[in-house]
Design an enzyme around this catalytic site. Structure first.
Site, PDB file in Angstrom:
ATOM      1  N   SER A  23     -13.988  91.519  40.346  1.00 51.01           N
ATOM      2  CA  SER A  23     -12.573  91.259  40.662  1.00 51.01           C
ATOM      3  C   SER A  23     -11.664  92.206  39.873  1.00 51.01           C
ATOM      4  CB  SER A  23     -12.204  89.819  40.282  1.00 51.01           C
ATOM      5  OG  SER A  23     -12.913  88.913  41.080  1.00 51.01           O
ATOM      6  N   ASP A 314     -17.703  81.127  42.846  1.00 48.18           N
ATOM      7  CA  ASP A 314     -18.803  82.044  43.144  1.00 48.18           C
ATOM      8  C   ASP A 314     -20.116  81.614  42.479  1.00 48.18           C
ATOM      9  OD1 ASP A 314     -17.158  83.629  44.680  1.00 48.18           O
ATOM     10  OD2 ASP A 314     -16.627  84.959  43.024  1.00 48.18           O
ATOM     11  N   LYS A 341     -17.495  82.150  52.705  1.00 48.43           N
ATOM     12  CA  LYS A 341     -17.844  83.264  51.808  1.00 48.43           C
ATOM     13  C   LYS A 341     -18.714  84.264  52.584  1.00 48.43           C
ATOM     14  CE  LYS A 341     -15.523  81.827  48.317  1.00 48.43           C
ATOM     15  NZ  LYS A 341     -14.329  82.571  47.925  1.00 48.43           N
ATOM     16  N   ARG A 345     -22.175  79.361  52.430  1.00 45.43           N
ATOM     17  CA  ARG A 345     -23.072  79.152  51.272  1.00 45.43           C
ATOM     18  C   ARG A 345     -23.552  77.711  51.133  1.00 45.43           C
ATOM     19  NH1 ARG A 345     -20.215  83.355  47.026  1.00 45.43           N
ATOM     20  NH2 ARG A 345     -21.236  85.219  47.860  1.00 45.43           N
TER      21      ARG A 345
HETATM   22  C1  S3P Z   1     -12.022  86.932  44.395  1.00 48.87           C
HETATM   23  C2  S3P Z   1     -11.649  85.650  44.691  1.00 48.87           C
HETATM   24  C3  S3P Z   1     -12.560  84.606  45.191  1.00 48.87           C
HETATM   25  C4  S3P Z   1     -14.023  85.002  45.024  1.00 48.87           C
HETATM   26  C5  S3P Z   1     -14.294  86.442  45.359  1.00 48.87           C
HETATM   27  C6  S3P Z   1     -13.418  87.373  44.534  1.00 48.87           C
HETATM   28  C7  S3P Z   1     -11.011  87.879  43.898  1.00 48.87           C
HETATM   29  O1  S3P Z   1     -12.298  84.382  46.558  1.00 48.87           O
HETATM   30  O2  S3P Z   1     -14.852  84.176  45.808  1.00 48.87           O
HETATM   31  O3  S3P Z   1     -15.663  86.758  45.095  1.00 48.87           O
HETATM   32  O4  S3P Z   1     -11.381  88.923  43.324  1.00 48.87           O
HETATM   33  O5  S3P Z   1      -9.817  87.579  44.048  1.00 48.87           O
HETATM   34  P1  S3P Z   1     -11.127  83.367  47.012  1.00 48.87           P
HETATM   35  O6  S3P Z   1      -9.975  83.713  46.204  1.00 48.87           O
HETATM   36  O7  S3P Z   1     -10.885  83.580  48.455  1.00 48.87           O
HETATM   37  O8  S3P Z   1     -11.691  82.007  46.731  1.00 48.87           O
END
Ligand code: S3P
Length: 434
Positions: A23, A314, A341, A345
Site C-alpha cells: 500500500s 487482507d 477481493k 476469499r
Molecule cells: C488497500 C486497501 C484494502 C486492501 C488492499 C490494499 C490499499 O482494500 O484490501 O490490499 O492500499 O488501500 P479496501 O480498501 O478496498 O478494503
C-alpha cells in the site's frame, strides 16, 4: 506446480525481513509523481502490483528510475502529464485502479484502462459513484467494471462523503481527487481503514485534517518531493507470524515491520486467540516500525466482527488457517468485503482448507471455523490452488507445511503480486536447528 516439503520436527527458525509494504509503495509513487522535485523511495516493493502503478506513470511521462530497492521519481506536478499512446494495463492491481481513478480524474485527455480476468470482475462503482458526484466522468463496462475509460475532465468539485463500507481504496480515491477539487472535500469513516494516504499527503507538505473519522482536504497548490522509507509489509509478515505460531518448536523474528495502528489488526486478533507476540519498536521518521517475535503456541477460537475487519482485511485468509488449529470455534462476521477481493476469499479459503479436512461453515458475510483439526491430504495426496490470488497461494503454502500427506501447490506464480521470493524466504526458515 511445486511439491512443498513439511516443516522439520525442530520447527521454523530465523530472522526474516519481508519485502516493503504494498500500500505504501503504491502511494509513494503516486505522491512522488504529482509532487514537485525529487522523491526517493527506499525499501520499495518490487512486485507485480506495484510495477503496474510505476508503468502507468512512466506512460504518463514521469521519470522513475531504479537502483536496487531504491526508486527515484522526478515529480511533474498534477497538470503536466503527457497523453499515453495506448490503454493503461492495471493487471491484477485493485489499488492501482481505484486510487488512479481519483488521481487521474482531472486530466485533459481520455485514459482507457483495463485489467486481468480477476480485476475485471471487481466492482468499481463504489469509486466511480462518489467521484461522479465530484464531476469526474467514467465509462465503465456495465457501469461497474473494467475495461473502461477515465474521461477527460477539467473541473472537480469537493463533496462530503459518508463511506458506506470501510475501504481505504475508496477513501484514497476521493482524497486524491479532493486535492484537485474546488472547495472542501470531507470523507467520513465509521470504521477506520488504513491511513497511509492521509499520512503521506501530510508528509509531502499537503494540507489535511483528520478528526475522529472525519478527514478534510482542499485543493493543494504544490506538493514537495520527499524521502520515503517503506516499512516491511505487515500483511506479508502475517504469513510468518501464523507459520511460527502453528508449527511446533518454532521461533521467528520479523524485522522492521510497519505497525501503523490501522494495520495491526492481525496482531490484536492473534493476541485475542492467546498468542504471545513480542513487539520491539524502533525509532522511525515515518510510519511506526517494530521487530516482531513469535513462538509456537496453542491458540483458542474467537469472535471476529465487523469492527475488527478493516485493520485485518487482507489477513483473514491466514487467520482462518490459524483458526483451524485453535481450540474451539472462530466465528468471522461482517466480512462481506472478502467476496470482492482478488478472489471471493470466503469461497476460496473454504475450498482450499476443506481439501485438507478443515471443518468450516460458509456464511454470507464470513465463516465459522471449527478448530482443532489435524490437517491432512485427504486420499494421501492433494493439490491446493491459489485461484490466481496471492494471499490464497501463501495461505496454501503455510497449510502445506503442517499438513500430513503429499501437498502440491498450483498457481503459486500469483504470490509475486505482493511477495516475490515468498517461497525462498519460507525455505530459509526450515534449516534444521544446529
Ligand atoms: C488497500 C486497501 C484494502 C486492501 C488492499 C490494499 C490499499 O482494500 O484490501 O490490499 O492500499 O488501500 P479496501 O480498501 O478496498 O478494503
Amino acid at each position: 506446480m511445486i511439491k512443498l516439503i513439511k516443516a522439520p520436527k525442530s520447527g521454523l527458525h530465523g530472522e526474516i525481513t519481508v519485502p516493503g509494504d504494498k500500500s505504501i509503495s503504491h502511494r509513494a509513487l503516486m505522491f512522488g509523481a504529482i509532487a514537485n522535485g525529487e522523491t526517493r523511495i527506499d525499501n520499495f516493493l518490487m512486485s507485480d502490483d506495484v510495477l503496474r502503478t510505476m508503468t502507468v506513470f512512466r506512460e504518463l511521462g514521469v521519470n522513475m528510475s531504479q537502483v536496487g530497492s531504491q526508486i527515484k521519481v522526478i515529480g511533474k506536478g498534477l497538470d503536466k502529464f503527457t497523453k499515453p499512446d495506448h490503454s493503461l494495463n492495471m493487471g491484477n492491481s485493485g489499488t492501482s485502479t481505484r486510487l488512479l481513478m481519483g488521481l487521474l480524474s482531472k486530466q485533459p485527455f481520455d485514459l482507457p484502462f483495463f485489467g486481468d480476468e480477476s480485476l475485471s470482475k471487481r466492482p468499481l462503482r463504489r469509486v466511480a459513484g462518489p467521484l461522479a458526484l465530484m464531476n469526474a466522468k467514467f465509462d465503465l463496462a456495465a457501469d461497474n467494471f473494467l475495461p473502461g475509460t477515465i474521461l477527460a475532465n477539467n473541473n472537480l468539485q469537493g463533496i462530503t462523503y459518508d463511506m458506506p463500507v470501510a475501504s481505504a481504496q475508496v477513501k484514497s480515491a476521493i482524497l486524491l481527487a479532493g486535492i484537485q477539487a474546488e472547495g472542501e472535500t470531507i470523507v467520513i469513516e465509521k470504521r477506520p481503514s488504513r491511513d497511509h494516504t492521509e499520512r503521506m499527503l501530510r508528509q509531502f507538505g499537503g494540507d489535511i485534517t483528520t478528526n475522529n473519522g472525519i478527514i478534510t482536504v482542499h485543493q493543494q497548490r504544490q506538493l514537495r518531493g520527499q524521502h520515503v522509507l517503506v516499512p516491511s509489509d505487515i500483511s506479508s509478515a502475517a504469513f510468518f507470524m501464523v507459520a511460527g505460531l502453528i508449527t511446533p518448536n518454532s521461533e521467528l523474528t520479523l524485522k522492521k515491520v510497519g505497525v501503523n495502528p490501522t494495520r495491526v489488526g492481525v496482531i490484536k486478533l492473534l493476541e485475542r486467540m492467546g498468542a504471545n507476540i513480542k513487539q520491539e519498536p524502533m525509532p522511525s521518521n515515518g510510519e511506526a516500525l517494530a521487530d516482531i517475535v513469535v513462538k509456537s503456541q496453542s491458540l483458542r477460537g474467537i469472535n471476529i466482527t465487523a469492527d475488527d475487519i478493516p485493520s485485518a482485511v487482507d489477513e483473514l485468509p491466514i487467520l482462518a488457517l490459524a483458526a483451524t488449529q485453535a481450540l474451539g470455534d472462530t466465528v468471522i462476521s461482517g466480512a462481506a468485503e472478502l467476496r470482492v477481493k482478488e478472489t471471493d476469499r470466503i469461497a476460496t479459503v473454504i475450498t482450499e482448507l476443506t481439501k485438507l479436512g478443515a471443518n468450516i461453515e460458509e456464511r454470507q458475510d464470513g465463516m465459522v471455523i471449527h478448530g482443532g483439526t489435524t490437517l491432512r491430504a485427504l486420499q494421501g495426496s492433494v493439490m491446493l490452488d491459489s485461484h490466481g490470488d496471492h494471499r490464497i497461494g501463501m495461505m496454501n503454502a503455510i497449510a502445506a507445511l503442517i499438513a500430513e500427506g503429499n501437498v502440491i501447490l498450483t498457481g503459486e506464480d500469483a504470490m509475486s503480486v505482493s511477495y516475490p521470493g515468498f517461497l525462498a524466504d519460507l525455505a530459509s526458515t526450515m534449516r534444521e536447528k544446529l
